[in-house]
Design an enzyme around this catalytic site. Structure first.
Site, PDB file in Angstrom:
ATOM      1  N   CYS A  78       0.845  -1.198   0.000  1.00 58.46           N
ATOM      2  CA  CYS A  78       0.000   0.000   0.000  1.00 58.46           C
ATOM      3  C   CYS A  78       0.881   1.250   0.000  1.00 58.46           C
ATOM      4  CB  CYS A  78      -0.903   0.011   1.222  1.00 58.46           C
ATOM      5  SG  CYS A  78      -1.974  -1.430   1.400  1.00 58.46           S
ATOM      6  N   CYS A  81       2.301   2.655  -3.351  1.00 62.07           N
ATOM      7  CA  CYS A  81       1.462   3.565  -4.159  1.00 62.07           C
ATOM      8  C   CYS A  81       1.146   4.855  -3.411  1.00 62.07           C
ATOM      9  CB  CYS A  81       0.158   2.878  -4.541  1.00 62.07           C
ATOM     10  SG  CYS A  81       0.305   1.611  -5.814  1.00 62.07           S
ATOM     11  N   CYS A 179     -34.807   0.452  12.673  1.00 60.91           N
ATOM     12  CA  CYS A 179     -33.633   1.091  13.292  1.00 60.91           C
ATOM     13  C   CYS A 179     -34.028   2.443  13.880  1.00 60.91           C
ATOM     14  CB  CYS A 179     -32.534   1.298  12.253  1.00 60.91           C
ATOM     15  SG  CYS A 179     -32.092  -0.153  11.274  1.00 60.91           S
ATOM     16  N   HIS A 183     -33.046   4.438  17.420  1.00 63.49           N
ATOM     17  CA  HIS A 183     -31.955   5.408  17.357  1.00 63.49           C
ATOM     18  C   HIS A 183     -32.388   6.828  17.008  1.00 63.49           C
ATOM     19  CE1 HIS A 183     -29.178   2.162  17.990  1.00 63.49           C
ATOM     20  NE2 HIS A 183     -29.681   1.502  16.954  1.00 63.49           N
ATOM     21  N   ARG A 220     -21.893  -4.805  12.952  1.00 58.66           N
ATOM     22  CA  ARG A 220     -22.857  -4.245  13.905  1.00 58.66           C
ATOM     23  C   ARG A 220     -24.257  -4.189  13.304  1.00 58.66           C
ATOM     24  NH1 ARG A 220     -24.849  -4.737  18.208  1.00 58.66           N
ATOM     25  NH2 ARG A 220     -25.779  -2.956  19.263  1.00 58.66           N
ATOM     26  N   CYS A 224     -27.607  -6.071  14.699  1.00 52.76           N
ATOM     27  CA  CYS A 224     -28.861  -5.398  15.039  1.00 52.76           C
ATOM     28  C   CYS A 224     -30.051  -6.081  14.370  1.00 52.76           C
ATOM     29  CB  CYS A 224     -28.799  -3.925  14.628  1.00 52.76           C
ATOM     30  SG  CYS A 224     -27.903  -2.887  15.799  1.00 52.76           S
TER      31      CYS A 224
END
Length: 263
Positions: A78, A81, A179, A183, A220, A224
């Protein structure tokens, strides 16, 4: 009747669902947006704040070593470049997921790393949630720590942001939850003894005490969905990246924390 932990959690989630029907708070206003850091304990904050105590920094150090490792048929690293990641990768994680013209849709940072491996190093892409991919992603994201999230909202990304918003708001699974009900409508309340955050993805990959290891936002989100007793999307599903993109756009202005520490 004795309830097992799973049954108790499901009952509590059902309670959150009923509460959200009454609350109906809707989208979180920009002035009210708060990092998940503000919902964790003082002890967990101290762990995140101290690089010598933050267990996620082990992945960052591993990623730094892998950044300089020559791999693939092209025999490139990596660094070969991109040079010094401290300058070349600064601000990159704050822009991802980002639209990829060659694929005609957004990709996340993990996918970008794998595309670089395949196209530039002629190396085999790394598996999602593999130690190697998490380490490289954590190392790259760590170079943007402290910078604000800046997700583009333009004709290319807008349809995918809208698609992610639809997934976020859609009721799913046997618990008939979305969701947004946790949240957006009930952030700051408690579920199974833990404060419900606003679901801003500012710290991924992060170290989760429950996992006893580092993990991605993809993991994650799938967790959920399982908690909602819904069928999780495959790890490479476009819905996952659309949802990641929406959450990142929704978190615009919050600061990158990678590697965050969460309960």
């Amino acid at each position: 009747m004795i309830l097992c932990r799973r049954d108790l959690t499901q009952l509590m989630m059902a309670g959150v669902m009923l509460a959200s029907v009454a609350a109906g708070a809707g989208d979180i206003q920009p002035a009210e947006r708060r990092s998940g850091y503000e919902f964790i304990s003082r002890e967990t904050r101290a762990m995140q704040d101290d690089d010598d105590a933050n267990p996620g920094m082990l992945a960052v150090l591993d990623g730094e070593a892998r950044w300089h490792r020559v791999e693939g048929l092209a025999a490139k690293s990596c660094a070969g470049c991109h040079g010094d990641a401290r300058s070349s990768m600064k601000g990159v994680a704050a822009r991802y997921p980002a639209f990829d013209a060659a694929r005609g849709r957004p990709i996340d940072l993990e996918q970008r790393i794998n595309l670089c491996r395949a196209d530039r190093q002629a190396a085999t892409p790394l598996s999602f949630e593999s130690k190697e991919l998490l380490a490289l992603t954590a190392y790259v994201a760590n170079q943007s720590r402290g910078l604000p999230i800046r997700i583009a909202h333009d004709p290319q990304t807008r349809p995918h942001i809208d698609a992610g918003r639809e997934v976020f708001a859609r009721r799913q699974g046997q618990l008939n939850l979305s969701c947004a009900q946790c949240h957006d409508d009930n952030w700051g309340q408690r579920l199974a003894g833990v404060s419900i955050p606003q679901a801003h993805p500012s710290g991924y990959p992060l170290y989760r005490l429950e996992w006893q290891g580092i993990g991605s936002l993809r993991r994650r989100l799938r967790n959920c969905l399982v908690g909602m007793r819904a069928e999780p999307y495959p790890s490479d599903a476009p819905e996952i990246v659309d949802l990641e993109l929406y959450l990142a756009w929704r978190a615009n202005g919050l600061h990158i924390e990678t590697p965050a520490v969460r309960p």
